[in-house]
Design a protein around this motif. Structure first.
Motif, PDB file in Angstrom:
ATOM      1  N   VAL A 207     -44.596 -19.590 -34.800  1.00  0.00           N
ATOM      2  CA  VAL A 207     -43.304 -19.724 -35.505  1.00  0.00           C
ATOM      3  C   VAL A 207     -43.161 -19.923 -36.784  1.00  0.00           C
ATOM      4  CG1 VAL A 207     -41.147 -21.133 -35.064  1.00  0.00           C
ATOM      5  CG2 VAL A 207     -42.359 -21.250 -32.957  1.00  0.00           C
ATOM      6  N   CYS A 208     -44.017 -21.225 -37.716  1.00  0.00           N
ATOM      7  CA  CYS A 208     -43.299 -21.664 -38.932  1.00  0.00           C
ATOM      8  C   CYS A 208     -44.663 -21.357 -39.222  1.00  0.00           C
ATOM      9  CB  CYS A 208     -43.055 -23.185 -39.308  1.00  0.00           C
ATOM     10  SG  CYS A 208     -44.281 -24.108 -38.255  1.00  0.00           S
ATOM     11  N   ALA A 209     -46.391 -21.074 -38.834  1.00  0.00           N
ATOM     12  CA  ALA A 209     -47.376 -20.708 -39.586  1.00  0.00           C
ATOM     13  C   ALA A 209     -47.770 -22.108 -39.723  1.00  0.00           C
ATOM     14  CB  ALA A 209     -47.119 -20.018 -40.591  1.00  0.00           C
ATOM     15  N   CYS A 230     -41.571 -27.899 -37.297  1.00  0.00           N
ATOM     16  CA  CYS A 230     -40.275 -26.711 -36.786  1.00  0.00           C
ATOM     17  C   CYS A 230     -39.701 -27.357 -35.610  1.00  0.00           C
ATOM     18  CB  CYS A 230     -40.942 -25.617 -36.368  1.00  0.00           C
ATOM     19  SG  CYS A 230     -42.527 -25.070 -35.498  1.00  0.00           S
ATOM     20  N   ASN A 231     -41.036 -28.775 -34.578  1.00  0.00           N
ATOM     21  CA  ASN A 231     -40.778 -29.486 -33.759  1.00  0.00           C
ATOM     22  C   ASN A 231     -40.854 -28.338 -33.020  1.00  0.00           C
ATOM     23  OD1 ASN A 231     -40.410 -32.144 -34.823  1.00  0.00           O
ATOM     24  ND2 ASN A 231     -38.301 -31.853 -35.042  1.00  0.00           N
ATOM     25  N   THR A 233     -42.204 -27.236 -29.528  1.00  0.00           N
ATOM     26  CA  THR A 233     -43.572 -27.130 -28.215  1.00  0.00           C
ATOM     27  C   THR A 233     -44.147 -25.950 -28.028  1.00  0.00           C
ATOM     28  OG1 THR A 233     -42.062 -27.359 -26.399  1.00  0.00           O
ATOM     29  CG2 THR A 233     -42.618 -29.157 -27.805  1.00  0.00           C
ATOM     30  N   PHE A 234     -45.682 -26.329 -27.836  1.00  0.00           N
ATOM     31  CA  PHE A 234     -46.738 -25.390 -27.375  1.00  0.00           C
ATOM     32  C   PHE A 234     -45.840 -24.055 -28.359  1.00  0.00           C
ATOM     33  CE2 PHE A 234     -45.519 -27.553 -23.903  1.00  0.00           C
ATOM     34  CZ  PHE A 234     -46.497 -27.752 -23.238  1.00  0.00           C
ATOM     35  N   SER A 235     -46.654 -23.924 -29.261  1.00  0.00           N
ATOM     36  CA  SER A 235     -46.362 -22.832 -30.164  1.00  0.00           C
ATOM     37  C   SER A 235     -47.646 -23.101 -30.975  1.00  0.00           C
ATOM     38  CB  SER A 235     -45.482 -23.380 -31.365  1.00  0.00           C
ATOM     39  OG  SER A 235     -44.722 -24.291 -31.790  1.00  0.00           O
ATOM     40  N   PHE A 236     -48.628 -23.924 -30.817  1.00  0.00           N
ATOM     41  CA  PHE A 236     -50.350 -23.112 -31.825  1.00  0.00           C
ATOM     42  C   PHE A 236     -50.699 -22.423 -30.860  1.00  0.00           C
ATOM     43  CE2 PHE A 236     -48.768 -27.496 -33.362  1.00  0.00           C
ATOM     44  CZ  PHE A 236     -48.665 -27.342 -35.009  1.00  0.00           C
ATOM     45  N   THR A 237     -51.620 -21.530 -31.396  1.00  0.00           N
ATOM     46  CA  THR A 237     -52.340 -20.469 -31.272  1.00  0.00           C
ATOM     47  C   THR A 237     -53.724 -20.347 -31.700  1.00  0.00           C
ATOM     48  OG1 THR A 237     -51.329 -18.916 -33.008  1.00  0.00           O
ATOM     49  CG2 THR A 237     -50.891 -18.547 -30.517  1.00  0.00           C
TER      50      THR A 237
END
Length: 763
Positions: A207-209, A230-231, A233-237
């Motif tokens: 989302v926010c890099a 950016c708060n 959840t589960f956005s990390f790759t």
């Protein structure tokens, strides 16, 4: 355990950080990264303790520092010291000096030394290795930095303990040993490809890099869930290219024969080597491994997190050791052999003795009576010829290994000689003709249980590369198994084309084989091909073929009985009188193979030519071939091996004379024509002697004349025809000889041969 020693950060007078040796996490320890400081015992400052115990890491550090600075080992093993070792100085201080010179940041620690210094420290090392070893690393680095403050290494020094007293056979490791230091030994049978194991992972928010890193902790990776930027959840790759990996390799270790219980098959254990220990051993090596015994749960499905209740065990390797006092020395880590200078001087003095050749030959299997020439041949096989590689010039590589076949009467110590060589050579394999298959000798395709991929499992001939493959009951091998040896014994390679795997493996092995006669006892009226039932194409690839016969006379029997009884009656010191010590023989052969590379001189070359011409001319007046170019190559290899016995860099005429004598003795026993009693090399080349070939031709012509006198359309009984031939011929005709002549005439189109009758062709 995370630590920061003085080496990892040094600050100068101006406050600027000086470049220093970097810190790195040890993948073979998997220590806890979180430091726990707890108030324990007297004192004002908190002490560092091992979690869950009352073992003070602070006290351990002080004791270990004292051990490093003061411990002396006057009787250190030969693989622990270098050539400049001083018994009066602390052993591990000298090792730190060696690390400074070589810039190899690894310190091998003998656990036996630690046990002598403080048994309590040794117990803590065995019980809590993954917590204690990082403390050892910290202490060693502080001592090193105090002595060599300006020295910068690739990374901080790592302690590698070995020779733990808790040495067990791998089949008796139980749950009590999990996460403890163990030492096991065996033979490496398979080594996997290098596997990249993640050390730290790099994550990026989609989302926010925003980026985040997570380090591997005890084999588990904790993935960040919430992005602090950016708060979400589960956005990390996971970004693989930014993650760091370390080398990992799986090794299959097979239990030693001595440790295998009665009636059971050898046990196999899985080892995992990390980082610089990768590619440290090869299949066929006999090693002693020190590591941490682990248990990991098995996943039912790799895509799911659920695990089975059954755990799979393995050993995380900390140290490999190849030293074996019972066998010849083996090249350790590609650094060559370390033989003490005083032993080298003794070997050189020994080589100057005029009877060194006979002394070394007597040291080969001293319990076996006589067979001096056989022992000399085996001695030359252990030394081997000089390696010659002319691939750059387009002439290929010439074989330097010597192949020997022992055949003769039962009970003449053939198998005992094979077992002696097998126990002496480090990279040796022992197999029997009845229990060997083609894939067992070469390689077979199997599925790797870890990766589920098709892999190539090497056999005995490949495992014995640069060693000796001892094959007993050689005559009882089936034809498909025996045909594999043709390429191995001449080209020294092994070609494989199975299941999409097409490759060529190195099989630079010497073959020492033993065969029994077909009729249980040697028939002096038959050739070696008929006695042993081996193809002549295979026999011609042996450099020496020895015939071990039982003479059966009273004098020999009395001497043999006296020798055998002396083995039980005499004291061991009386038996060994006049014989070389096994350690001397071991060092002598090792030194000669490593440092002596003899080359032919002009007089020796001329003598080789004359010897070959003499061998050829010996049967020229009788129309018999008594030598082939392969025999010349064998004599060259034997001459080079004899020069190695003398530790000479040049092959002299005396070496050629002994090689020719030994070759003639072997030929006299194996290639003697029973019809004439003279040597005929065509027996080994074609399977039939020249006299027998002439006799077969004469018999064929006589048979053709008899058939021409008969009516062409009439069929004649084979039995009746044989009786007529015996009446008309003056020579002795056997049934086998008569049948061979009939088959040859049928191939030439002279007659038709049925089951019991013969008819002449009409053409």
């Amino acid at each position: 355990m995370n630590y920061l020693s003085p080496m990892s950060a040094r600050t100068g007078e101006t406050g600027r950080t000086v470049p220093s040796t970097p810190v790195r996490h040890r993948p073979d320890i998997n220590a806890d990264r979180h430091v726990r400081e707890i108030d324990f015992g007297p004192g004002d400052q908190p002490q560092l303790v091992i979690w869950g115990t009352n073992v003070s890491a602070t006290d351990f550090k002080e004791k270990f520092k004292q051990f490093i600075e003061t411990f002396k080992a006057p009787e250190a093993a030969e693989d622990e010291v270098n050539e400049e070792y001083d018994n009066n100085e602390p052993l591990y201080i000298q090792k730190l000096n060696e690390i400074k010179l070589l810039e190899e940041p690894y310190l091998n620690l003998n656990c036996e030394h630690l046990s002598e210094f403080d048994p309590e420290m040794y117990r803590q090392l065995i019980c809590y290795p993954q917590e204690v070893i990082p403390t050892m690393d910290m202490t060693v680095n502080e001592v090193f930095d105090a002595r060599f403050s300006e020295q910068i290494l690739v990374h901080q020094i790592e302690v590698r303990p070995f020779n733990a007293d808790k040495t067990k056979t791998m089949r008796y490791l139980n749950p009590d040993d999990i996460d403890q230091l163990v030492t096991i030994s065996g033979m490496v049978i398979r080594v996997s490809n290098i596997i990249p194991e993640m050390r730290s992972a790099y994550f990026k928010c989609s989302v926010c890099a925003h980026s985040a890193t997570a380090e591997m902790d005890r084999g588990r990776l904790i993935e960040p869930i919430l992005c602090p930027n950016c708060n979400t959840t589960f956005s990390f790759t996971l970004i693989h290219n930014r993650s760091s990996f370390v080398d990992k390799q799986m090794i299959r270790l097979q239990e030693d024969l001595e440790d295998t219980p009665v009636g059971e098959t050898p046990y196999m254990a899985a080892l995992f080597a990390h980082d610089t220990l990768v590619n440290h051993v090869q299949p066929g090596d006999r090693i002693t491994v020190t590591g941490i015994y682990r248990a990991a749960p098995l996943r039912l499905n790799p895509m799911q997190r659920s695990v089975l209740s059954v755990f799979k065990t393995h050993v995380d390797v900390l140290h490999f050791r190849k030293l074996d006092t019972k066998r010849l020395r083996e090249d350790a880590d590609g650094k060559g052999f370390h033989i003490p200078p005083e032993r080298v001087d003794f070997i050189k003095e020994l080589s100057k003795k005029p009877d060194i050749y006979e002394r070394l030959a007597r040291a080969i299997a001293p319990s076996i009576y006589e067979h001096e020439d056989v022992k000399k041949g085996i001695l030359l096989q252990l030394f081997g010829g000089a390696k010659k590689d002319f691939t750059a010039a387009g002439r290929g590589r010439f074989r330097s290994e010597i192949n020997i076949l022992l055949c003769g009467d039962p009970g003449t110590s053939k198998s005992q000689l094979l077992k002696y060589v097998f126990d002496l050579i480090p990279r040796s394999q022992y197999t029997s003709g009845t229990g060997s298959s083609a894939v067992g000798l070469t390689a077979y395709i199997t599925k790797d249980p870890e990766t589920r991929q098709i892999v190539l499992q090497t056999g005995a001939l490949v495992l014995a590369d640069n060693g000796v493959c001892c094959i007993d009951e050689f005559d009882k091998m089936n034809d498909s198994t025996r045909s594999i040896l043709h390429e191995v014994m001449e080209q020294q390679t092994l070609s494989i084309a199975k299941a999409g795997i097409i490759c060529q493996l190195n099989a630079r092995t010497s073959v020492l084989a033993a065969a029994n006669p077909v009729e249980s006892q040697w028939n002096r009226h038959k050739t070696i091909v008929d006695n042993v039932n081996l193809p002549h194409t295979l026999l011609s690839r042996f450099d020496l073929i020895f015939l071990l016969m039982d003479p059966g006379n009273d004098v020999y029997d009395r001497r043999l009985a006296r020798h055998m009884i002396s083995l039980y009656f005499q004291k061991p010191e009386d038996q060994d009188a006049g014989l070389l010590d096994m350690s001397v023989l071991r060092d002598y052969i090792t030194y000669a193979k490593e440092y002596v590379d003899p080359r032919l001189t002009a007089p020796a070359s001329q003598r080789l030519i004359e010897s070959y011409v003499e061998l050829r001319q010996a049967g020229s007046n009788r129309g018999v071939i008594t030598a082939y170019p392969r025999q010349l190559e064998s004599i060259i290899r034997l001459s080079e091996a004899h020069a190695k016995v003398r530790l000479s860099e040049h092959v002299e005429v005396a070496d050629v004379e002994e090689a020719v004598r030994l070759h003639k003795e072997a030929m006299k026993a194996s290639a003697t024509d029973p019809l004439t009693g003279k040597i005929d090399a065509s027996i080994l080349g074609t399977g039939i002697s020249s006299v027998a070939i002439k006799k077969m031709k004469e018999l064929g012509n006589a048979l053709r004349k008899i058939l021409e006198t008969k009516h062409k359309s009439a069929s004649i009984s084979v039995q009746k025809l044989l009786a007529e031939m015996k009446e008309m011929s003056s020579m002795f005709i056997t049934r086998e000889m008569f049948e061979d002549v009939l088959k040859d005439l049928e191939k030439d189109g002279v007659l038709y041969l049925s089951k019991s009758t013969v008819r002449l062709c009409n053409n």
